[in-house]
Design a protein around this motif. Structure first.
Motif, PDB file in Angstrom:
ATOM      1  N   ILE A 133      41.381  31.614  39.768  1.00 49.94           N
ATOM      2  CA  ILE A 133      40.317  31.572  40.777  1.00 49.94           C
ATOM      3  C   ILE A 133      40.491  32.776  41.703  1.00 49.94           C
ATOM      4  CG2 ILE A 133      39.274  30.220  42.638  1.00 49.94           C
ATOM      5  CD1 ILE A 133      40.267  27.704  41.266  1.00 49.94           C
ATOM      6  N   ILE A 134      39.453  33.598  41.814  1.00 51.75           N
ATOM      7  CA  ILE A 134      39.574  34.894  42.488  1.00 51.75           C
ATOM      8  C   ILE A 134      38.536  35.017  43.597  1.00 51.75           C
ATOM      9  CG2 ILE A 134      39.674  37.397  42.144  1.00 51.75           C
ATOM     10  CD1 ILE A 134      39.896  36.886  39.135  1.00 51.75           C
ATOM     11  N   ASN A 135      38.990  35.411  44.791  1.00 47.86           N
ATOM     12  CA  ASN A 135      38.063  35.819  45.845  1.00 47.86           C
ATOM     13  C   ASN A 135      37.620  37.245  45.552  1.00 47.86           C
ATOM     14  OD1 ASN A 135      36.696  36.144  48.370  1.00 47.86           O
ATOM     15  ND2 ASN A 135      38.516  37.187  49.147  1.00 47.86           N
ATOM     16  N   VAL A 136      36.308  37.447  45.429  1.00 45.98           N
ATOM     17  CA  VAL A 136      35.772  38.739  45.015  1.00 45.98           C
ATOM     18  C   VAL A 136      34.840  39.295  46.092  1.00 45.98           C
ATOM     19  CG1 VAL A 136      34.470  39.991  43.251  1.00 45.98           C
ATOM     20  CG2 VAL A 136      35.907  38.044  42.597  1.00 45.98           C
ATOM     21  N   ILE A 137      35.123  40.526  46.513  1.00 45.96           N
ATOM     22  CA  ILE A 137      34.196  41.285  47.355  1.00 45.96           C
ATOM     23  C   ILE A 137      33.933  42.583  46.611  1.00 45.96           C
ATOM     24  CG2 ILE A 137      33.727  42.285  49.620  1.00 45.96           C
ATOM     25  CD1 ILE A 137      35.880  40.528  50.787  1.00 45.96           C
ATOM     26  N   PRO A 138      32.871  42.646  45.817  1.00 47.23           N
ATOM     27  CA  PRO A 138      32.640  43.835  44.986  1.00 47.23           C
ATOM     28  C   PRO A 138      31.969  44.946  45.780  1.00 47.23           C
ATOM     29  CG  PRO A 138      30.971  42.171  44.542  1.00 47.23           C
ATOM     30  CD  PRO A 138      31.884  41.588  45.578  1.00 47.23           C
ATOM     31  N   PRO A 139      32.590  46.131  45.859  1.00 46.42           N
ATOM     32  CA  PRO A 139      31.954  47.242  46.570  1.00 46.42           C
ATOM     33  C   PRO A 139      30.731  47.781  45.828  1.00 46.42           C
ATOM     34  CG  PRO A 139      33.984  47.972  45.527  1.00 46.42           C
ATOM     35  CD  PRO A 139      33.924  46.490  45.331  1.00 46.42           C
ATOM     36  N   THR A 140      30.703  47.603  44.502  1.00 44.22           N
ATOM     37  CA  THR A 140      29.568  48.048  43.698  1.00 44.22           C
ATOM     38  C   THR A 140      29.264  47.011  42.624  1.00 44.22           C
ATOM     39  OG1 THR A 140      30.960  49.237  42.096  1.00 44.22           O
ATOM     40  CG2 THR A 140      30.196  50.483  44.032  1.00 44.22           C
ATOM     41  N   LYS A 141      28.043  47.029  42.144  1.00 42.19           N
ATOM     42  CA  LYS A 141      27.652  46.121  41.073  1.00 42.19           C
ATOM     43  C   LYS A 141      28.416  46.416  39.795  1.00 42.19           C
ATOM     44  CE  LYS A 141      23.681  44.452  38.419  1.00 42.19           C
ATOM     45  NZ  LYS A 141      22.225  44.573  38.177  1.00 42.19           N
ATOM     46  N   SER A 142      28.664  47.695  39.539  1.00 43.94           N
ATOM     47  CA  SER A 142      29.362  48.083  38.309  1.00 43.94           C
ATOM     48  C   SER A 142      30.788  47.548  38.290  1.00 43.94           C
ATOM     49  CB  SER A 142      29.366  49.606  38.154  1.00 43.94           C
ATOM     50  OG  SER A 142      30.047  50.220  39.237  1.00 43.94           O
ATOM     51  N   LEU A 143      31.448  47.531  39.439  1.00 43.50           N
ATOM     52  CA  LEU A 143      32.810  47.008  39.493  1.00 43.50           C
ATOM     53  C   LEU A 143      32.817  45.499  39.258  1.00 43.50           C
ATOM     54  CD1 LEU A 143      35.706  47.988  39.964  1.00 43.50           C
ATOM     55  CD2 LEU A 143      35.449  47.365  42.362  1.00 43.50           C
ATOM     56  N   TYR A 144      31.823  44.813  39.789  1.00 42.62           N
ATOM     57  CA  TYR A 144      31.696  43.379  39.560  1.00 42.62           C
ATOM     58  C   TYR A 144      31.483  43.096  38.073  1.00 42.62           C
ATOM     59  CZ  TYR A 144      29.746  38.642  39.873  1.00 42.62           C
ATOM     60  OH  TYR A 144      29.488  37.302  39.701  1.00 42.62           O
ATOM     61  N   GLU A 145      30.619  43.872  37.436  1.00 37.50           N
ATOM     62  CA  GLU A 145      30.355  43.689  36.018  1.00 37.50           C
ATOM     63  C   GLU A 145      31.606  43.986  35.186  1.00 37.50           C
ATOM     64  OE1 GLU A 145      27.067  46.238  35.290  1.00 37.50           O
ATOM     65  OE2 GLU A 145      25.581  44.808  36.060  1.00 37.50           O
ATOM     66  N   LYS A 146      32.376  44.981  35.607  1.00 35.74           N
ATOM     67  CA  LYS A 146      33.617  45.291  34.889  1.00 35.74           C
ATOM     68  C   LYS A 146      34.580  44.124  34.967  1.00 35.74           C
ATOM     69  CE  LYS A 146      37.566  48.431  34.764  1.00 35.74           C
ATOM     70  NZ  LYS A 146      38.244  49.603  35.381  1.00 35.74           N
ATOM     71  N   LEU A 147      34.719  43.528  36.133  1.00 36.37           N
ATOM     72  CA  LEU A 147      35.614  42.382  36.287  1.00 36.37           C
ATOM     73  C   LEU A 147      35.157  41.231  35.396  1.00 36.37           C
ATOM     74  CD1 LEU A 147      37.904  40.834  37.611  1.00 36.37           C
ATOM     75  CD2 LEU A 147      36.403  40.384  39.566  1.00 36.37           C
ATOM     76  N   ILE A 148      33.852  40.963  35.356  1.00 31.96           N
ATOM     77  CA  ILE A 148      33.318  39.895  34.508  1.00 31.96           C
ATOM     78  C   ILE A 148      33.653  40.161  33.042  1.00 31.96           C
ATOM     79  CG2 ILE A 148      31.206  38.804  33.645  1.00 31.96           C
ATOM     80  CD1 ILE A 148      31.911  37.900  36.420  1.00 31.96           C
ATOM     81  N   ASN A 149      33.414  41.383  32.600  1.00 30.05           N
ATOM     82  CA  ASN A 149      33.650  41.729  31.197  1.00 30.05           C
ATOM     83  C   ASN A 149      35.123  41.642  30.826  1.00 30.05           C
ATOM     84  OD1 ASN A 149      30.926  42.209  30.632  1.00 30.05           O
ATOM     85  ND2 ASN A 149      31.045  44.326  31.349  1.00 30.05           N
ATOM     86  N   GLU A 150      36.002  42.067  31.732  1.00 28.63           N
ATOM     87  CA  GLU A 150      37.435  42.003  31.453  1.00 28.63           C
ATOM     88  C   GLU A 150      37.895  40.543  31.394  1.00 28.63           C
ATOM     89  OE1 GLU A 150      39.052  44.420  30.505  1.00 28.63           O
ATOM     90  OE2 GLU A 150      38.292  46.260  31.368  1.00 28.63           O
ATOM     91  N   LEU A 151      37.407  39.717  32.297  1.00 35.01           N
ATOM     92  CA  LEU A 151      37.780  38.309  32.287  1.00 35.01           C
ATOM     93  C   LEU A 151      37.283  37.618  31.019  1.00 35.01           C
ATOM     94  CD1 LEU A 151      37.044  37.326  36.002  1.00 35.01           C
ATOM     95  CD2 LEU A 151      39.290  37.325  34.902  1.00 35.01           C
TER      96      LEU A 151
END
Length: 435
Positions: free
Chosen positions: A356-374
């Motif tokens: 369970i991760i608290n996420v504050i994404p500075p950009t949409k691309s970084l958020y998408e990268k985290l989703i894809n890696e998970l």
């Protein structure tokens, strides 16, 4: 931006990192000028909000400052009739503001601050503990103890509700900050940091598994990466019945937690000083070598007594942010979003555990990268929108929905009684498409 009167010494307004964070929260601006009373204080001081001297004639103040603002403004930033003008005119809007140079006023919920102590950590640098009075939109007051770092002063690292010492019933209206922080106790029965309730709500995804563990006479285990003042560590232990292992990179932060936030090691709370990412990698290596078992002993490298970790963690809570102010507010740090780190996290989770991760994404691309890696390592992904236009909570489960908490059981009932129902209702499964 007009700095609130008497808050000029706050790190938000008096440090480079604070200025940078302010600017990064206003992405439509190319430059930001702070206007405040001069002060020679080098550290934040206690503050009580009063009526600003210029509140009644704000228009006149802005008009008097306008020549200076125009002199500091970039010439190419002004337009007249669609063309660049090198001699900008004073173009007043109906609201009375000059359209070329908007004036901002900094407003938050804080109406009173009492700085308790300033510390210096070997890793995080300067930090302070403060008691604050908040006034919410409905007029209600809130009393909090907060931990803030100078390197990211606009980000509250930890906060807990405070109540009067030896007062059985919490009555915030009777509290007064004057007189020193030793008169107050922190209250671990509730979570007031905006994203902590959603993180606890995220355990509903594996609620059936956790309830089964408890019914089998086993105490669930949680690993908290990032401790701060220890609000989540204490809540998981005292309110949810977990054995909690906490990892914090700076020993001084743990000292602050013990002194001001009621954080203590015990038979069911184990605190480790060390790098969180390196710690989970070492734990993953231990599991691969000893099949999840380790002899009772003492880890001299970080001072963590493992107490025969014969089983894996049921939950890993990640509450870490970037230490680089130039990135703005970013959580988790970029170093965490690596295949080797996420694989290590999965390795030390039980078969039906969750990250369970608290996420504050500075950009949409970084958020998408985290989703894809998970998605590469975990069976299912869920998200909770915290609702503050900043934080998201991601839940990555090792297995599919067989351990779901959809049906009522003792554990899920406890979760529902501890957090807002709105967070539980807003848990959304992420499909194969990030959007």
């Amino acid at each position: 931006m007009l700095v609130p009167l008497n808050r000029e010494t706050d790190w938000t307004f008096s440090t480079f990192s604070g200025h940078l964070q302010l600017l990064l929260t206003l992405p439509h601006l190319s430059r930001l000028i702070l206007v405040s009373n001069w002060t020679n204080y080098t550290n934040p001081i206690s503050y009580k909000m009063g009526k600003c001297d210029f509140e009644d004639d704000l228009f006149e103040v802005e008009a008097s400052l306008m020549p200076v603002m125009l002199a500091l403004a970039p010439e190419l930033g002004f337009y007249r009739d669609g063309e660049v003008s090198l001699a900008p005119k004073l173009d007043f809007c109906r609201s009375g503001e000059v359209s070329e140079v908007p004036f901002l006023r900094y407003e938050d919920e804080v109406v009173e601050i009492e700085v308790l102590e300033i510390f210096e950590g070997s890793i995080v640098g300067e930090m302070l503990v403060e008691d604050v009075v908040l006034r919410f939109g409905d007029g209600e007051k809130g009393f909090r103890r907060r931990l803030r770092f100078k390197r990211m002063p606009n980000l509250v690292q930890s906060q807990m509700r405070i109540c009067r010492n030896n007062d059985d019933k919490l009555n915030e209206e009777k509290l007064e900050l004057k007189g020193g922080g030793e008169r107050f106790l922190v209250d671990d029965r509730v979570l007031v940091q905006p994203y902590l309730e959603p993180m606890v709500a995220g355990m509903m995804v594996i609620g059936g598994w956790l309830d089964g563990r408890i019914r089998d006479g086993l105490r669930p285990k949680a690993l908290c990466l990032g401790v701060g003042g220890g609000a989540l560590v204490r809540f998981l232990n005292s309110q949810m019945g977990f054995e909690v292992f906490g990892v914090e990179e700076d020993e001084t932060v743990l000292q602050v937690g013990r002194k001001y936030f009621g954080l203590e090691s015990s038979e069911s709370i184990h605190l480790c000083v060390g790098d969180a990412i390196e710690t989970i990698k070492k734990l993953a290596y231990r599991d691969s070598k000893w099949n999840g078992e380790v002899s009772s002993g003492y880890c001299k490298e970080n001072g963590w007594c493992y107490n025969r970790l014969a089983s894996k963690f049921d939950v890993i809570m990640v509450d870490m942010d970037s230490s680089d102010a130039k990135l703005g507010t970013c959580a988790p740090p970029l170093e965490f979003i690596r295949k080797s780190v996420l694989l290590a996290a999965k390795t030390i989770l039980s078969d039906f555990g969750a990250l369970i991760i608290n996420v504050i994404p500075p950009t949409k691309s970084l958020y998408e990268k985290l989703i894809n890696e998970l998605r590469e390592f975990f069976a299912e992904l869920y998200v909770i929108d915290v609702g503050n236009e900043e934080n998201f909570v991601l839940i990555a489960s090792v297995s599919d929905g067989t351990a779901s908490g959809d049906c009522a059981n003792a554990f899920t009932i406890k979760v529902r009684s501890s957090v807002s129902e709105s967070y539980i209702d807003s848990i959304r499964k992420i499909s194969n498409s990030v959007n």
